[in-house]
Design a protein around this motif. Sequence first.
Motif, PDB file in Angstrom:
ATOM      1  N   GLU A 188      -4.199  -8.409   2.740  1.00 10.82           N
ATOM      2  CA  GLU A 188      -3.014  -7.805   2.147  1.00 10.82           C
ATOM      3  C   GLU A 188      -2.987  -6.292   2.351  1.00 10.82           C
ATOM      4  OE1 GLU A 188      -2.036 -10.648  -1.645  1.00 10.82           O
ATOM      5  OE2 GLU A 188      -3.808  -9.354  -1.794  1.00 10.82           O
ATOM      6  N   TYR A 189      -1.787  -5.765   2.344  1.00 14.27           N
ATOM      7  CA  TYR A 189      -1.581  -4.322   2.450  1.00 14.27           C
ATOM      8  C   TYR A 189      -1.712  -3.705   1.059  1.00 14.27           C
ATOM      9  CZ  TYR A 189       0.643   0.079   3.840  1.00 14.27           C
ATOM     10  OH  TYR A 189       0.910   1.405   4.107  1.00 14.27           O
ATOM     11  N   ASP A 190      -2.539  -2.677   0.945  1.00 19.02           N
ATOM     12  CA  ASP A 190      -2.825  -2.034  -0.338  1.00 19.02           C
ATOM     13  C   ASP A 190      -1.773  -0.957  -0.627  1.00 19.02           C
ATOM     14  OD1 ASP A 190      -3.887  -0.978  -2.632  1.00 19.02           O
ATOM     15  OD2 ASP A 190      -5.784  -0.341  -1.730  1.00 19.02           O
ATOM     16  N   LEU A 191      -1.008  -1.131  -1.699  1.00 18.76           N
ATOM     17  CA  LEU A 191       0.052  -0.192  -2.048  1.00 18.76           C
ATOM     18  C   LEU A 191      -0.428   0.982  -2.890  1.00 18.76           C
ATOM     19  CD1 LEU A 191       2.961  -2.664  -2.904  1.00 18.76           C
ATOM     20  CD2 LEU A 191       2.598  -1.399  -0.784  1.00 18.76           C
ATOM     21  N   PRO A 193      -2.562   3.536  -2.282  1.00 14.62           N
ATOM     22  CA  PRO A 193      -2.491   4.859  -1.650  1.00 14.62           C
ATOM     23  C   PRO A 193      -1.070   5.413  -1.589  1.00 14.62           C
ATOM     24  CG  PRO A 193      -3.947   3.429  -0.402  1.00 14.62           C
ATOM     25  CD  PRO A 193      -3.245   2.560  -1.398  1.00 14.62           C
ATOM     26  N   ILE A 194      -0.078   4.553  -1.337  1.00 14.03           N
ATOM     27  CA  ILE A 194       1.309   4.999  -1.308  1.00 14.03           C
ATOM     28  C   ILE A 194       1.738   5.457  -2.696  1.00 14.03           C
ATOM     29  CG2 ILE A 194       3.699   4.275  -0.934  1.00 14.03           C
ATOM     30  CD1 ILE A 194       2.737   2.441   1.245  1.00 14.03           C
ATOM     31  N   ALA A 195       1.350   4.686  -3.701  1.00 14.63           N
ATOM     32  CA  ALA A 195       1.687   5.049  -5.081  1.00 14.63           C
ATOM     33  C   ALA A 195       1.095   6.405  -5.447  1.00 14.63           C
ATOM     34  CB  ALA A 195       1.183   3.977  -6.038  1.00 14.63           C
ATOM     35  N   GLN A 196      -0.116   6.668  -5.015  1.00 14.44           N
ATOM     36  CA  GLN A 196      -0.747   7.956  -5.307  1.00 14.44           C
ATOM     37  C   GLN A 196      -0.014   9.107  -4.617  1.00 14.44           C
ATOM     38  OE1 GLN A 196      -4.859   7.445  -4.179  1.00 14.44           O
ATOM     39  NE2 GLN A 196      -5.391   6.389  -6.081  1.00 14.44           N
ATOM     40  N   ILE A 197       0.409   8.891  -3.380  1.00 18.55           N
ATOM     41  CA  ILE A 197       1.165   9.918  -2.658  1.00 18.55           C
ATOM     42  C   ILE A 197       2.465  10.244  -3.386  1.00 18.55           C
ATOM     43  CG2 ILE A 197       2.507  10.340  -0.555  1.00 18.55           C
ATOM     44  CD1 ILE A 197       0.307   8.888   1.004  1.00 18.55           C
ATOM     45  N   LEU A 198       3.118   9.211  -3.920  1.00 18.67           N
ATOM     46  CA  LEU A 198       4.407   9.384  -4.585  1.00 18.67           C
ATOM     47  C   LEU A 198       4.273   9.696  -6.068  1.00 18.67           C
ATOM     48  CD1 LEU A 198       6.388   6.447  -2.913  1.00 18.67           C
ATOM     49  CD2 LEU A 198       6.318   8.847  -2.224  1.00 18.67           C
ATOM     50  N   GLY A 199       3.049   9.750  -6.579  1.00 16.01           N
ATOM     51  CA  GLY A 199       2.840  10.046  -7.985  1.00 16.01           C
ATOM     52  C   GLY A 199       3.249   8.925  -8.908  1.00 16.01           C
ATOM     53  N   ARG A 200       3.126   7.700  -8.438  1.00 12.58           N
ATOM     54  CA  ARG A 200       3.497   6.527  -9.235  1.00 12.58           C
ATOM     55  C   ARG A 200       2.269   5.659  -9.476  1.00 12.58           C
ATOM     56  NH1 ARG A 200       7.271   7.973 -11.733  1.00 12.58           N
ATOM     57  NH2 ARG A 200       7.837   5.819 -12.245  1.00 12.58           N
ATOM     58  N   ASP A 201       2.436   4.616 -10.284  1.00 11.05           N
ATOM     59  CA  ASP A 201       1.357   3.673 -10.581  1.00 11.05           C
ATOM     60  C   ASP A 201       1.711   2.322  -9.966  1.00 11.05           C
ATOM     61  OD1 ASP A 201      -0.724   2.192 -11.552  1.00 11.05           O
ATOM     62  OD2 ASP A 201      -0.063   2.201 -13.643  1.00 11.05           O
ATOM     63  N   SER A 202       0.898   1.876  -9.015  1.00 13.60           N
ATOM     64  CA  SER A 202       1.173   0.596  -8.355  1.00 13.60           C
ATOM     65  C   SER A 202       0.618  -0.582  -9.138  1.00 13.60           C
ATOM     66  CB  SER A 202       0.567   0.582  -6.948  1.00 13.60           C
ATOM     67  OG  SER A 202      -0.849   0.474  -7.013  1.00 13.60           O
ATOM     68  N   GLY A 203      -0.252  -0.295 -10.108  1.00 10.30           N
ATOM     69  CA  GLY A 203      -0.896  -1.382 -10.843  1.00 10.30           C
ATOM     70  C   GLY A 203      -1.875  -2.157  -9.994  1.00 10.30           C
ATOM     71  N   GLY A 204      -2.356  -1.526  -8.902  1.00  2.93           N
ATOM     72  CA  GLY A 204      -3.312  -2.202  -8.017  1.00  2.93           C
ATOM     73  C   GLY A 204      -2.706  -3.312  -7.202  1.00  2.93           C
ATOM     74  N   VAL A 205      -1.388  -3.277  -7.002  1.00  2.00           N
ATOM     75  CA  VAL A 205      -0.690  -4.359  -6.304  1.00  2.00           C
ATOM     76  C   VAL A 205      -0.944  -4.299  -4.802  1.00  2.00           C
ATOM     77  CG1 VAL A 205       1.588  -5.291  -5.720  1.00  2.00           C
ATOM     78  CG2 VAL A 205       1.095  -4.553  -8.046  1.00  2.00           C
ATOM     79  N   LYS A 206      -1.121  -5.486  -4.207  1.00  5.29           N
ATOM     80  CA  LYS A 206      -1.220  -5.642  -2.763  1.00  5.29           C
ATOM     81  C   LYS A 206      -0.256  -6.740  -2.342  1.00  5.29           C
ATOM     82  CE  LYS A 206      -6.167  -4.470  -2.689  1.00  5.29           C
ATOM     83  NZ  LYS A 206      -7.516  -4.927  -2.281  1.00  5.29           N
ATOM     84  N   GLU A 207       0.188  -6.692  -1.096  1.00  4.38           N
ATOM     85  CA  GLU A 207       1.045  -7.765  -0.591  1.00  4.38           C
ATOM     86  C   GLU A 207       0.826  -7.951   0.906  1.00  4.38           C
ATOM     87  OE1 GLU A 207       5.057  -6.819  -1.551  1.00  4.38           O
ATOM     88  OE2 GLU A 207       5.144  -5.026  -0.313  1.00  4.38           O
ATOM     89  N   LYS A 208       0.934  -9.195   1.342  1.00  2.00           N
ATOM     90  CA  LYS A 208       0.705  -9.516   2.752  1.00  2.00           C
ATOM     91  C   LYS A 208       2.018  -9.390   3.512  1.00  2.00           C
ATOM     92  CE  LYS A 208      -2.513 -12.310   3.843  1.00  2.00           C
ATOM     93  NZ  LYS A 208      -3.423 -13.463   4.107  1.00  2.00           N
TER      94      LYS A 208
END
Length: 223
Positions: A188-191, A193-208
């Motif tokens: 799965e793609y780890d979201l 790092p993107i959340a950190q760049i945007l200053g958001r919380d991804s909740g550790g979500v990943k998706e394939k």
Amino acid sequence: MNCGRAISMLLLVFFGFFSPPAYAQVNLKTGYNFSILSTPELNRLISDFDKTQSYNKSFHELHWLHGFEGGLRYKKDIHAIELTYQGAGKGFKADGIAPGTTNAYSDKIKYAIQSIGLGYQLGQGAFGFGTDLQYQWYKFSYTNGISGDEHKNFQQMTAFKFYLMVTLKGHSGIDFAIQPYMILPSKEYDLNPIAQILGRDSGGVKEKWIRYGLTVLFYDGAK
């Protein structure tokens, strides 16, 4: 494994797979690919980010990618080994007014997936099918239109590509081929790092990011 090493290893396997008998042919292939994918968690993350910004035109959701494809085919009778580069990407822009000013600005987001693949192809006449083992590089970049700062994230993984092929014989040794395909990543793609760049919380979500697409190719050389 870095990009240069992966390319070198795949080239070594490609050219060392067969000894070059007189009845085997090497073909150059070039073309363009288009694919669709489902990224609901990524789109939710971007939508949440949009709501925190002073945009009058927000980022669009990611639903498709497109890009150049090329490589080499080593063909013997109905069997072939292919070495393929596949690129796909898409960019978006969001427009707004800088807070406390009348100055317009544009933030930019770009997605890109590049891959090197080694695969087997079986075909006779107009019809064929094949599969590739890909080594993929995922790139995400965000550019802040106010500060000019650019933030990037890179991720790597393997994937399998499965495709069907319809080939139309052309003139001057150039054939035209259409390949509907599916690409299945190994993980799965780890979201985050993107959340950190945007200053958001991804909740550790990943998706394939499974992709379904179509490639239009031209094969040049003796068949």
